[in-house]
Design a protein around this motif. Sequence first.
Motif, PDB file in Angstrom:
ATOM      1  N   ARG A 297       0.917  -1.185   0.038  1.00 39.30           N
ATOM      2  CA  ARG A 297      -0.170   0.063  -0.052  1.00 39.30           C
ATOM      3  C   ARG A 297       0.690   1.268  -0.012  1.00 39.30           C
ATOM      4  N   VAL A 298       1.933   1.146   0.893  1.00 37.99           N
ATOM      5  CA  VAL A 298       2.730   2.388   0.915  1.00 37.99           C
ATOM      6  C   VAL A 298       3.502   2.869  -0.421  1.00 37.99           C
ATOM      7  N   GLY A 299       3.997   1.699  -1.001  1.00 35.61           N
ATOM      8  CA  GLY A 299       4.743   1.846  -2.276  1.00 35.61           C
ATOM      9  C   GLY A 299       3.745   1.949  -3.253  1.00 35.61           C
ATOM     10  N   ASN A 300       2.648   1.471  -3.535  1.00 32.65           N
ATOM     11  CA  ASN A 300       1.570   1.793  -4.363  1.00 32.65           C
ATOM     12  C   ASN A 300       1.225   3.296  -4.363  1.00 32.65           C
ATOM     13  N   THR A 301       1.056   3.929  -3.178  1.00 26.44           N
ATOM     14  CA  THR A 301       0.965   5.429  -3.081  1.00 26.44           C
ATOM     15  C   THR A 301       1.907   6.211  -3.564  1.00 26.44           C
ATOM     16  N   LEU A 302       3.097   5.987  -3.250  1.00 24.65           N
ATOM     17  CA  LEU A 302       4.152   6.590  -4.010  1.00 24.65           C
ATOM     18  C   LEU A 302       4.507   6.270  -5.389  1.00 24.65           C
ATOM     19  N   ILE A 303       4.084   5.224  -5.862  1.00 28.56           N
ATOM     20  CA  ILE A 303       4.047   4.972  -7.490  1.00 28.56           C
ATOM     21  C   ILE A 303       3.023   5.732  -7.847  1.00 28.56           C
ATOM     22  N   GLY A 304       1.872   5.768  -7.357  1.00 30.76           N
ATOM     23  CA  GLY A 304       0.904   6.574  -7.863  1.00 30.76           C
ATOM     24  C   GLY A 304       0.976   8.223  -8.147  1.00 30.76           C
ATOM     25  N   ILE A 305       1.891   8.694  -7.204  1.00 30.49           N
ATOM     26  CA  ILE A 305       2.298  10.011  -7.034  1.00 30.49           C
ATOM     27  C   ILE A 305       3.143  10.333  -8.334  1.00 30.49           C
ATOM     28  N   VAL A 306       4.181   9.421  -8.527  1.00 32.18           N
ATOM     29  CA  VAL A 306       5.191   9.550  -9.615  1.00 32.18           C
ATOM     30  C   VAL A 306       4.401   9.183 -10.933  1.00 32.18           C
ATOM     31  N   ARG A 307       3.445   8.377 -10.961  1.00 33.59           N
ATOM     32  CA  ARG A 307       2.624   8.029 -12.430  1.00 33.59           C
ATOM     33  C   ARG A 307       1.736   9.419 -12.577  1.00 33.59           C
ATOM     34  N   ALA A 308       1.360   9.973 -11.655  1.00 34.34           N
ATOM     35  CA  ALA A 308       0.613  11.145 -12.080  1.00 34.34           C
ATOM     36  C   ALA A 308       1.524  12.320 -12.507  1.00 34.34           C
ATOM     37  N   ALA A 309       2.674  12.318 -11.930  1.00 30.84           N
ATOM     38  CA  ALA A 309       3.747  13.476 -12.282  1.00 30.84           C
ATOM     39  C   ALA A 309       4.111  13.184 -13.781  1.00 30.84           C
ATOM     40  N   HIS A 310       4.244  11.827 -14.102  1.00 33.67           N
ATOM     41  CA  HIS A 310       4.682  11.356 -15.615  1.00 33.67           C
ATOM     42  C   HIS A 310       3.821  11.752 -16.556  1.00 33.67           C
ATOM     43  N   ALA A 311       2.277  11.678 -16.072  1.00 32.02           N
ATOM     44  CA  ALA A 311       1.139  11.946 -16.901  1.00 32.02           C
ATOM     45  C   ALA A 311       0.954  13.453 -17.163  1.00 32.02           C
ATOM     46  N   GLY A 312       1.514  14.367 -15.955  1.00 31.37           N
ATOM     47  CA  GLY A 312       1.216  15.675 -16.050  1.00 31.37           C
ATOM     48  C   GLY A 312       2.521  16.391 -16.632  1.00 31.37           C
ATOM     49  N   ARG A 313       3.376  16.950 -15.696  1.00 31.25           N
ATOM     50  CA  ARG A 313       4.397  17.876 -16.054  1.00 31.25           C
ATOM     51  C   ARG A 313       5.654  16.874 -16.580  1.00 31.25           C
ATOM     52  N   GLY A 314       5.615  15.747 -16.245  1.00 36.10           N
ATOM     53  CA  GLY A 314       6.651  14.709 -16.825  1.00 36.10           C
ATOM     54  C   GLY A 314       7.561  14.919 -15.584  1.00 36.10           C
ATOM     55  N   LEU A 315       8.602  13.823 -15.919  1.00 37.24           N
ATOM     56  CA  LEU A 315       9.706  13.419 -14.916  1.00 37.24           C
ATOM     57  C   LEU A 315      11.016  13.708 -15.638  1.00 37.24           C
ATOM     58  N   ALA A 316      11.808  13.979 -14.671  1.00 36.40           N
ATOM     59  CA  ALA A 316      13.609  14.110 -15.288  1.00 36.40           C
ATOM     60  C   ALA A 316      13.911  12.711 -15.220  1.00 36.40           C
ATOM     61  N   LEU A 317      14.198  11.906 -16.011  1.00 42.17           N
ATOM     62  CA  LEU A 317      14.864  10.567 -16.176  1.00 42.17           C
ATOM     63  C   LEU A 317      15.951  10.507 -15.323  1.00 42.17           C
ATOM     64  N   PRO A 318      16.148   9.796 -14.486  1.00 37.82           N
ATOM     65  CA  PRO A 318      17.501   9.409 -13.639  1.00 37.82           C
ATOM     66  C   PRO A 318      18.279   8.377 -14.572  1.00 37.82           C
ATOM     67  N   PRO A 319      19.506   8.772 -14.447  1.00 39.20           N
ATOM     68  CA  PRO A 319      20.485   7.774 -14.930  1.00 39.20           C
ATOM     69  C   PRO A 319      20.204   6.264 -14.955  1.00 39.20           C
ATOM     70  N   LEU A 320      20.249   5.428 -15.758  1.00 38.67           N
ATOM     71  CA  LEU A 320      20.171   3.874 -15.602  1.00 38.67           C
ATOM     72  C   LEU A 320      21.326   3.304 -16.476  1.00 38.67           C
ATOM     73  N   PRO A 321      22.292   2.415 -15.739  1.00 37.42           N
ATOM     74  CA  PRO A 321      23.259   1.741 -16.382  1.00 37.42           C
ATOM     75  C   PRO A 321      22.761   0.848 -17.293  1.00 37.42           C
ATOM     76  N   ALA A 322      23.343   0.292 -18.670  1.00 32.17           N
ATOM     77  CA  ALA A 322      22.747  -0.583 -19.459  1.00 32.17           C
ATOM     78  C   ALA A 322      22.769  -1.816 -18.612  1.00 32.17           C
ATOM     79  N   ALA A 323      23.424  -2.457 -17.877  1.00 33.18           N
ATOM     80  CA  ALA A 323      23.587  -3.604 -17.193  1.00 33.18           C
ATOM     81  C   ALA A 323      22.072  -3.798 -16.620  1.00 33.18           C
ATOM     82  N   LEU A 324      21.619  -2.593 -15.979  1.00 37.27           N
ATOM     83  CA  LEU A 324      20.451  -2.760 -15.048  1.00 37.27           C
ATOM     84  C   LEU A 324      19.417  -2.822 -15.877  1.00 37.27           C
ATOM     85  N   ARG A 325      19.231  -2.262 -17.058  1.00 32.89           N
ATOM     86  CA  ARG A 325      18.030  -1.906 -17.942  1.00 32.89           C
ATOM     87  C   ARG A 325      17.312  -3.198 -18.010  1.00 32.89           C
TER      88      ARG A 325
END
Length: 232
Positions: A136-164
């Motif tokens: 429940r807590v994790g889903n709440t945080l995910i929901g906030i991030v998802r709302a931001a992604h659908a709205g103003r957008g997100l600044a994508l963090p770096p992601l190493p190719a090996a972790l993709r």
Amino acid sequence: MSTVRGARERARIEVTAAIKDEARRMLAAEGAAKLSLRAVARELGMVSSALYRYFPSRDELLTALIVDAYDSVGAAAEQADARAHTVGAAPRERWTAVCEAVRAWALDHPHEYALIYGSPVPGYSAPADTIAPASRVGNTLIGIVRAAHAGRGLALPPLPAALRPEAVRMTADFAEGLPPEVTAALVAAWAQLVGLISFELFGQFNRVVEDRAAFFAHAADQLAHAVGLPAA
């Protein structure tokens, strides 16, 4: 007949609540590893066989306590987000409001927090019944991030190719619709959030951090930045 059945159901609810309350008292006094159905029955003035009708094993009682704790902290997180959303808070403010609510719950319920986020209980394996409450807590945080992604957008963090590949798998499992970069950062932020609260609750910040509320507020905001939430 329905009146009798209703009275029996109310009595069962009351006894179940009393058993859980006594078990929580024992958790606070002795820790989860020493929780015993016989000891709970003795403190309540019940014979063990009567208590077994409510909880057939120690593990079933532990599961009930764990589910209650996850539901309680989950409700605190969801209510904090709902309040922030109602007043028009930006996603980053909603994020920090949820983090603050989880910390406040932990400080008010230290032994329940230890039960769900502390050391595993020897010999106990959590069943599938705990998964949804634990999310429940994790889903709440995910929901906030998802709302931001659908709205103003997100600044994508770096992601190493090996972790993709792993980040893509995690996204498909529990964060559908988010960029894999954000999912990986979310998992790291969740672990850091639990770590921050655990350090405070279990004494690792003693003689290190004095103004813990201010420190936590700053750290929670930095976690919001790490997952790509824009500044409010």
